[in-house]
Design an enzyme around this catalytic site. Sequence first.
Site, PDB file in Angstrom:
ATOM      1  N   GLU A   1      43.946  26.346  18.929  1.00 48.56           N
ATOM      2  CA  GLU A   1      42.895  25.386  18.588  1.00 48.56           C
ATOM      3  C   GLU A   1      42.059  25.044  19.815  1.00 48.56           C
ATOM      4  OE1 GLU A   1      43.274  21.402  16.067  1.00 48.56           O
ATOM      5  OE2 GLU A   1      43.844  21.041  18.139  1.00 48.56           O
TER       6      GLU A   1
ATOM      7  N   TYR B   1      34.499  22.201  16.601  1.00 48.50           N
ATOM      8  CA  TYR B   1      35.936  22.437  16.393  1.00 48.50           C
ATOM      9  C   TYR B   1      36.138  23.876  15.950  1.00 48.50           C
ATOM     10  CZ  TYR B   1      40.606  22.277  14.460  1.00 48.50           C
ATOM     11  OH  TYR B   1      41.928  22.531  14.209  1.00 48.50           O
TER      12      TYR B   1
END
Lengths: 373, 290
Positions: free
Chosen positions: A189, A101
Amino acid sequence: MKLHEYESRELFTAYGIPVPRYGLARSGEEALKIAREIGGRVVVKAQVLVAGRGKAGGIKFAHTPEEAAEIASKMIGTAIKGEKVESVLISEYQEVEGELYLSVIIDRSRGMPLVIASPEGGVEIEELARTSPEKLIQLHVDPLIGLRPHHLRNIQNFMGLDEKYSKQLPQVLTSLYKLFVENDCELAEINPLAITSGGLVAIDAKILVDDNSLFRHSQFRRSEVGESFEVEARRMGFSYVELDGDIGIIGNGAGLTMATMDVVKEMGGRPANFLDIGGGASEEIVEKAASLLLRHPRVKVLFVNVLGGITRCDEVAKGLVSAVKAHGAGKKVVVRMMGTREEEGKKILRESGLYPYDSMEEAAQMAAQLVQG
Amino acid sequence: MAILVNSETRIVVQGITGRQGSFHTKSMLQYGSKIVAGVTPGKGGQSVEGVPVYDTVREAMREHPEINASMIMVPAPYAPDAVYEAIDAGVGLIVVITEHIPVHDSMRFIRYARLNGVKIIGPNCPGVITPGECKLGIMPGHIFSRGSVGIVSRSGTLTYEIAHSITKAGLGQSTAIGIGGDPITGMSFIDVLEMFRKDGQTRAVVLIGEIGGDMEERAASYIKETSYEKPVVAYIAGRTAPPGKRMGHAGAIISMGAGDAESKMKALTSAGAHVARTPAETTELLRKLL
């Protein structure tokens, strides 16, 4: 404003962040062509902005180009969680060894960008932050200084990847940060950032661009489609949010309009919407706003709450009176006004059979009662 | 005593020749605020409502070294440069009225201001008023009256609503500050609470918050940790706002499960603040406390 996945991929490509090979298809034929070019297994992904499209059937796997074409033609034109699918992304299928992530967000509390990374990608980051905060690293970046090598080293060490991938991580993060700043993002993101035999690849992305920055990013501007009241109101230039009640709310200023909704609820009524006409609204603007809500099928009572400052009560009254004349049949109207040219405004209202209130609490109570019949 | 602005405040209005700039210059002058200069690049030598206009803040400061505050009424694409110009010219207090400034811009100029020891109010705010002394902003001056209640708010018209009812109740305000409706603002609730704490004129503080971010929660922790000596009455707008929707203000959005009104009200209540359920109740609570 949330970007579509294909827009995010275009940005990633432009900034040198690796993505799977892909193409955008608006029909089954286009999907077939793209899938053939890619070759092998592909993923068909509906280009919608709603969250959770995967679980809603918006992401499907295909073994052959023909299967991809079939899935695509079925998917295009359907709605996923209420949003119509206009196009699908045909993306190369990737064998994934691990998922990471990586994101950059604006931390409102500190007024700075914040880089977040985790070796456990593919899950909801809010969930991970709640359950296992130790699996996340969060580093603030001074907006005047930017991302520095120490940020990169700290994240590299925290992630603990094999050397082969570890070297690539700073490049991806540097590109992501640059993209975040240059495109006025509120959020950039990558989740997941996949570990594949070919290196790190951004499989999915979420990019939010600051609406206020669109004057310098014309490439992201899009005309809002649809006939909903929300879209119509925004086209007219109002801040508008649809709610599920039956009392239409018009206020001037975001805080006052929100408070008006809350007070209506407090008095037992149910707001149908949030509509802020902003500061200094003219007669025409008020007329437009009031007409819109009077035409709203769910609105039984319209509650207008105006605090005159740069907004003049007489202008509001005139606009409201013409809207009621044109569209007010069968609807009840409650007005509260105070401030600049209050007496003139109230006089105009009274002459047209509308009775103004001085207190928003009393007016809200009346609105709630009128709905009951 | 009051805070931030008083009869000694000397103002430069940046963007004075624009429609909004000239309108509010007039209204501030009528209120009695001391506007000594205006700035619009390319319009130097003109005058607006009798106020001389300069091309740069530096020139205005050279002619009027007493300038200690700026009000920025410049359109969003140019507002950041106006802020940098004021900081570099040495203005210590800058009120940014402009709405719709990209957050990356305000993040940078707010940081730059902080590093230079400059106070910024806003962006996207109504400004600050010390009734009877100085109005540095766009609020309707007549609804305020001199008194003992300090107001700090993220909203404009909602502040006027509550200020008006405080005035009607005969309590009046020491200073009222709208810190702005954007996600990132130059001044926070805590900054202003700290100033009100030290201000002799302020006997109670009204905090007007709304959904989005955690500024109210942080204010609550501050009130608790400092055992804040003055009563705080809070009103939070947006209890009926749905998650994920931006309610007019860029900063008013419940996102990622954070920033809803209930959690803010809870935090403030447990910190000892008095939380009103309606704007009118704010004044009722104040009346009981004072």
